[in-house]
Design a protein around this motif. Structure first.
Motif, PDB file in Angstrom:
ATOM      1  N   LEU A   8       1.279  19.482  65.900  1.00 43.85           N
ATOM      2  CA  LEU A   8       2.470  18.618  65.873  1.00 43.85           C
ATOM      3  C   LEU A   8       3.095  18.608  64.474  1.00 43.85           C
ATOM      4  O   LEU A   8       4.306  18.771  64.311  1.00 43.85           O
ATOM      5  CB  LEU A   8       2.074  17.194  66.284  1.00 43.85           C
ATOM      6  CG  LEU A   8       3.175  16.139  66.210  1.00 43.85           C
ATOM      7  CD1 LEU A   8       4.223  16.371  67.297  1.00 43.85           C
ATOM      8  CD2 LEU A   8       2.593  14.727  66.350  1.00 43.85           C
ATOM      9  N   LEU A   9       2.241  18.447  63.451  1.00 45.77           N
ATOM     10  CA  LEU A   9       2.746  18.388  62.076  1.00 45.77           C
ATOM     11  C   LEU A   9       3.382  19.713  61.664  1.00 45.77           C
ATOM     12  O   LEU A   9       4.424  19.729  61.013  1.00 45.77           O
ATOM     13  CB  LEU A   9       1.613  18.024  61.109  1.00 45.77           C
ATOM     14  CG  LEU A   9       1.058  16.601  61.234  1.00 45.77           C
ATOM     15  CD1 LEU A   9      -0.174  16.434  60.351  1.00 45.77           C
ATOM     16  CD2 LEU A   9       2.121  15.572  60.853  1.00 45.77           C
ATOM     17  N   TYR A  10       2.749  20.813  62.052  1.00 41.32           N
ATOM     18  CA  TYR A  10       3.297  22.126  61.705  1.00 41.32           C
ATOM     19  C   TYR A  10       4.684  22.322  62.293  1.00 41.32           C
ATOM     20  O   TYR A  10       5.608  22.755  61.622  1.00 41.32           O
ATOM     21  CB  TYR A  10       2.375  23.261  62.186  1.00 41.32           C
ATOM     22  CG  TYR A  10       1.433  23.758  61.117  1.00 41.32           C
ATOM     23  CD1 TYR A  10       1.929  24.412  59.983  1.00 41.32           C
ATOM     24  CD2 TYR A  10       0.061  23.581  61.227  1.00 41.32           C
ATOM     25  CE1 TYR A  10       1.060  24.874  58.992  1.00 41.32           C
ATOM     26  CE2 TYR A  10      -0.812  24.033  60.237  1.00 41.32           C
ATOM     27  CZ  TYR A  10      -0.297  24.680  59.126  1.00 41.32           C
ATOM     28  OH  TYR A  10      -1.140  25.125  58.152  1.00 41.32           O
ATOM     29  N   ALA A  13       7.222  20.014  60.498  1.00 47.20           N
ATOM     30  CA  ALA A  13       7.476  20.425  59.115  1.00 47.20           C
ATOM     31  C   ALA A  13       8.281  21.722  59.082  1.00 47.20           C
ATOM     32  O   ALA A  13       9.216  21.869  58.286  1.00 47.20           O
ATOM     33  CB  ALA A  13       6.152  20.600  58.377  1.00 47.20           C
ATOM     34  N   ASP A  14       7.934  22.662  59.963  1.00 46.51           N
ATOM     35  CA  ASP A  14       8.647  23.938  59.984  1.00 46.51           C
ATOM     36  C   ASP A  14      10.108  23.737  60.393  1.00 46.51           C
ATOM     37  O   ASP A  14      11.005  24.356  59.816  1.00 46.51           O
ATOM     38  CB  ASP A  14       7.944  24.930  60.924  1.00 46.51           C
ATOM     39  CG  ASP A  14       6.588  25.389  60.379  1.00 46.51           C
ATOM     40  OD1 ASP A  14       6.301  25.106  59.201  1.00 46.51           O
ATOM     41  OD2 ASP A  14       5.817  26.023  61.126  1.00 46.51           O
ATOM     42  N   ASP A  15      10.355  22.865  61.371  1.00 48.22           N
ATOM     43  CA  ASP A  15      11.747  22.543  61.742  1.00 48.22           C
ATOM     44  C   ASP A  15      12.529  22.055  60.518  1.00 48.22           C
ATOM     45  O   ASP A  15      13.639  22.513  60.248  1.00 48.22           O
ATOM     46  CB  ASP A  15      11.780  21.402  62.783  1.00 48.22           C
ATOM     47  CG  ASP A  15      11.543  21.884  64.216  1.00 48.22           C
ATOM     48  OD1 ASP A  15      11.530  23.101  64.454  1.00 48.22           O
ATOM     49  OD2 ASP A  15      11.377  21.010  65.094  1.00 48.22           O
ATOM     50  N   GLN A  16      11.927  21.113  59.783  1.00 49.38           N
ATOM     51  CA  GLN A  16      12.627  20.515  58.636  1.00 49.38           C
ATOM     52  C   GLN A  16      12.905  21.555  57.552  1.00 49.38           C
ATOM     53  O   GLN A  16      13.974  21.589  56.969  1.00 49.38           O
ATOM     54  CB  GLN A  16      11.801  19.375  58.015  1.00 49.38           C
ATOM     55  CG  GLN A  16      11.441  18.231  58.919  1.00 49.38           C
ATOM     56  CD  GLN A  16      12.629  17.510  59.490  1.00 49.38           C
ATOM     57  OE1 GLN A  16      13.019  17.744  60.622  1.00 49.38           O
ATOM     58  NE2 GLN A  16      13.245  16.650  58.713  1.00 49.38           N
ATOM     59  N   LEU A  17      11.885  22.383  57.283  1.00 46.53           N
ATOM     60  CA  LEU A  17      12.018  23.374  56.216  1.00 46.53           C
ATOM     61  C   LEU A  17      13.105  24.401  56.548  1.00 46.53           C
ATOM     62  O   LEU A  17      13.959  24.714  55.714  1.00 46.53           O
ATOM     63  CB  LEU A  17      10.683  24.085  55.973  1.00 46.53           C
ATOM     64  CG  LEU A  17      10.711  25.139  54.862  1.00 46.53           C
ATOM     65  CD1 LEU A  17      10.894  24.488  53.490  1.00 46.53           C
ATOM     66  CD2 LEU A  17       9.446  25.987  54.870  1.00 46.53           C
ATOM     67  N   TYR A  54       3.854  18.794  55.061  1.00 42.68           N
ATOM     68  CA  TYR A  54       2.852  19.796  54.665  1.00 42.68           C
ATOM     69  C   TYR A  54       1.744  19.135  53.828  1.00 42.68           C
ATOM     70  O   TYR A  54       0.595  19.568  53.868  1.00 42.68           O
ATOM     71  CB  TYR A  54       3.499  20.936  53.860  1.00 42.68           C
ATOM     72  CG  TYR A  54       4.404  21.850  54.669  1.00 42.68           C
ATOM     73  CD1 TYR A  54       4.014  22.359  55.906  1.00 42.68           C
ATOM     74  CD2 TYR A  54       5.650  22.236  54.175  1.00 42.68           C
ATOM     75  CE1 TYR A  54       4.848  23.198  56.637  1.00 42.68           C
ATOM     76  CE2 TYR A  54       6.490  23.084  54.894  1.00 42.68           C
ATOM     77  CZ  TYR A  54       6.090  23.560  56.130  1.00 42.68           C
ATOM     78  OH  TYR A  54       6.903  24.392  56.846  1.00 42.68           O
ATOM     79  N   THR A  55       2.112  18.106  53.068  1.00 41.50           N
ATOM     80  CA  THR A  55       1.107  17.386  52.285  1.00 41.50           C
ATOM     81  C   THR A  55       0.107  16.691  53.214  1.00 41.50           C
ATOM     82  O   THR A  55      -1.096  16.678  52.944  1.00 41.50           O
ATOM     83  CB  THR A  55       1.786  16.369  51.346  1.00 41.50           C
ATOM     84  OG1 THR A  55       2.699  17.074  50.498  1.00 41.50           O
ATOM     85  CG2 THR A  55       0.779  15.633  50.479  1.00 41.50           C
ATOM     86  N   LEU A  56       0.606  16.130  54.328  1.00 39.66           N
ATOM     87  CA  LEU A  56      -0.322  15.540  55.313  1.00 39.66           C
ATOM     88  C   LEU A  56      -1.261  16.617  55.864  1.00 39.66           C
ATOM     89  O   LEU A  56      -2.455  16.370  56.041  1.00 39.66           O
ATOM     90  CB  LEU A  56       0.447  14.908  56.484  1.00 39.66           C
ATOM     91  CG  LEU A  56       1.241  13.619  56.245  1.00 39.66           C
ATOM     92  CD1 LEU A  56       1.768  13.079  57.572  1.00 39.66           C
ATOM     93  CD2 LEU A  56       0.388  12.564  55.556  1.00 39.66           C
ATOM     94  N   GLY A  61      -6.976  19.344  55.486  1.00 38.36           N
ATOM     95  CA  GLY A  61      -7.776  20.548  55.233  1.00 38.36           C
ATOM     96  C   GLY A  61      -7.019  21.860  55.216  1.00 38.36           C
ATOM     97  O   GLY A  61      -7.616  22.910  55.007  1.00 38.36           O
ATOM     98  N   GLU A  62      -5.696  21.825  55.449  1.00 42.36           N
ATOM     99  CA  GLU A  62      -4.917  23.068  55.378  1.00 42.36           C
ATOM    100  C   GLU A  62      -4.617  23.398  53.901  1.00 42.36           C
ATOM    101  O   GLU A  62      -4.878  22.590  53.015  1.00 42.36           O
ATOM    102  CB  GLU A  62      -3.608  22.915  56.162  1.00 42.36           C
ATOM    103  CG  GLU A  62      -3.802  22.638  57.648  1.00 42.36           C
ATOM    104  CD  GLU A  62      -4.428  23.795  58.412  1.00 42.36           C
ATOM    105  OE1 GLU A  62      -3.750  24.817  58.593  1.00 42.36           O
ATOM    106  OE2 GLU A  62      -5.609  23.671  58.813  1.00 42.36           O
ATOM    107  N   SER A  63      -4.027  24.566  53.668  1.00 40.30           N
ATOM    108  CA  SER A  63      -3.714  24.982  52.292  1.00 40.30           C
ATOM    109  C   SER A  63      -2.715  24.026  51.638  1.00 40.30           C
ATOM    110  O   SER A  63      -2.181  23.134  52.296  1.00 40.30           O
ATOM    111  CB  SER A  63      -3.109  26.377  52.284  1.00 40.30           C
ATOM    112  OG  SER A  63      -3.953  27.277  52.943  1.00 40.30           O
ATOM    113  N   ASP A  64      -2.438  24.261  50.350  1.00 37.92           N
ATOM    114  CA  ASP A  64      -1.503  23.384  49.655  1.00 37.92           C
ATOM    115  C   ASP A  64      -0.083  23.634  50.178  1.00 37.92           C
ATOM    116  O   ASP A  64       0.209  24.705  50.709  1.00 37.92           O
ATOM    117  CB  ASP A  64      -1.579  23.623  48.144  1.00 37.92           C
ATOM    118  CG  ASP A  64      -1.083  24.990  47.780  1.00 37.92           C
ATOM    119  OD1 ASP A  64       0.096  25.123  47.405  1.00 37.92           O
ATOM    120  OD2 ASP A  64      -1.875  25.945  47.916  1.00 37.92           O
TER     121      ASP A  64
END
Ligand SMILES: [Zn+2]
Lengths: 250, 156
Positions: A8-10, A13-17, A54-56, A61-64
């Motif tokens: 869900l977060l991905y 975040a990808d939509d926004q970016l 992406y910070t969430l 545990g995902e990359s920076d």
């Protein structure tokens, strides 16, 4: 649960970016200076919001955030295809802005009630900012959608073109049931219903008309990493800055 | 919050609006002091605020100069709203020529944003030109009495 939440977060975040990046392409190109500034401001908001999301993910545990944003290929992105389409004429950008931001504002509004507390907090914040985006979109749609036969005709054409892509926003996640049961998110179907009602409430105030929802065919794929040919060049351009100087502030 | 620390933080200004301290802006949400160690919690005005990292390092520098070991944490636990701008801060904004934000509570209906009092003449014969100004936190207005444009610090 964590797989469903990350998915869900991905996609959010990808939509926004991606849309943030498309909006930024209007800088210096807008039909009016005010519109130039508006799209640049919304770009700044959306890119900032993507980094917060992406910070969430990073905390899960995902990359920076920079690595996530700038080192993946198109097939690893989960944005809907609508946001990656080139800007084309202003009519299309405005219609996309209206259709996407309406869904986005409703999604974050629903997420203020998420059982995942960090997301609920961030959503509360972002929802407030997005009010300005939907205010902007609604104002222009109402104005140009009732102005001259030419402006109405052009917007109608863009609307007809964009609707199948817009329905692609709501492509169901394989984890839909998990998200709903755990209270993280009320689900794409519910969001789509709210969205259709909201879009109708604005469009009926104009001379534009919506297609029959029952006949409109959604264009899916983006959420699974299946994109148009337009995404990879955009990613290449975005990550160029990052590859030259990974520590660059932006 | 610790008076002495707040006093130091009063000296750190918003880089975009140099008359407004971060304390009056309302972005300092918590200060925890343990001996010589200070933890400052901050929250951005807008999620995409480009000045956030700058403000963070200014806070660290200001406290370090006074001899405090400082850590700054950025979070959305207590999200910022324009209602958190102090009365002193609102007065400073107006003096600076920026219309202070109306209460965020009336922001449920967006039509309310159509007008704002002019910071020069106090009149309400004004019109919103764009909800987006030169920075994320400002909107563009026009005053029909002064016949001049002005900016408003947006309610959020
Ligand atoms: Zn005036």
């Amino acid at each position: 649960m964590s797989i469903a939440l990350k998915e869900l977060l991905y996609k959010m975040a990808d939509d926004q970016l991606i849309l943030g990046h498309r909006n930024s392409e209007w800088t210096g190109m807008g039909p009016l200076l005010e519109e130039d500034i508006a799209f640049s401001s919304m770009a700044q908001d959306k890119v900032g919001q993507s980094l917060a999301l992406y910070t969430l993910l990073n905390q899960l545990g995902e990359s920076d955030p920079d690595t996530i944003a700038f080192t993946r290929n198109a097939n690893q992105f989960h944005n809907c295809v609508l946001v990656e389409l080139p800007n084309q004429e202003y009519d299309f950008s405005l219609i996309r802005h209206f259709l996407f931001d309406t869904a986005e504002a409703l999604r974050f509004e629903m997420l203020t009630r998420s059982s995942y507390e960090p997301l609920a907090q961030l959503a509360t914040k972002i929802r407030g900012e997005l009010r300005y985006h939907t205010l902007h979109a609604n104002t222009w749609i109402k104005q140009l959608g009732s102005a001259t036969p030419e402006s109405i005709g052009r917007l109608q054409k863009s609307l007809d073109y964009a609707i199948p892509y817009a329905l692609g926003i709501f492509e169901a996640s394989p984890h839909e049931d998990d998200l709903i049961k755990s209270g993280v998110f009320e689900g794409e179907q519910k969001l789509k219903e709210k969205w259709m009602a909201k879009v109708e409430s604005i469009i009926t105030q104009t001379s534009l008309h919506l297609p029959d929802w029952n006949l409109a065919q959604p264009l899916f794929g983006g959420r699974q990493g299946k994109h148009s040919e337009h995404l990879q060049p955009l990613l290449d351009e975005m990550s160029e800055v990052f590859k030259i100087d990974p520590t660059a502030e932006w | 919050m610790d008076e002495k620390i707040l006093h130091i933080l009063e000296t750190v200004k918003d880089p975009e609006i140099p008359v407004l301290s971060l304390v009056d802006l309302g972005v300092i949400t918590d200060v925890v002091v343990e001996g010589n160690n200070v933890l400052v919690k901050m929250t951005p005005t807008f999620v995409g605020c480009p000045a956030m990292n700058y403000m963070k390092s200014e806070v660290e520098t200001a406290l370090l100069q006074q001899g405090f070991e400082t850590r700054v944490e950025i979070s959305f636990e207590k999200p910022w709203s324009s209602d958190l701008i102090s009365e002193k801060g609102k007065a400073a904004l107006k003096k600076y020529g920026l219309a202070p934000p109306p209460s965020n509570k009336i922001f449920t209906d967006l039509e309310i944003l159509e007008t704002s009092n002019c910071p020069r003449c106090d009149g309400s014969n004004t019109e919103m030109k764009s909800p987006f100004g030169p920075t994320l936190c400002r909107a563009l207005y026009y005053c029909h009495d002064c016949k001049e444009a002005f900016e408003q610090f947006k309610p959020l």
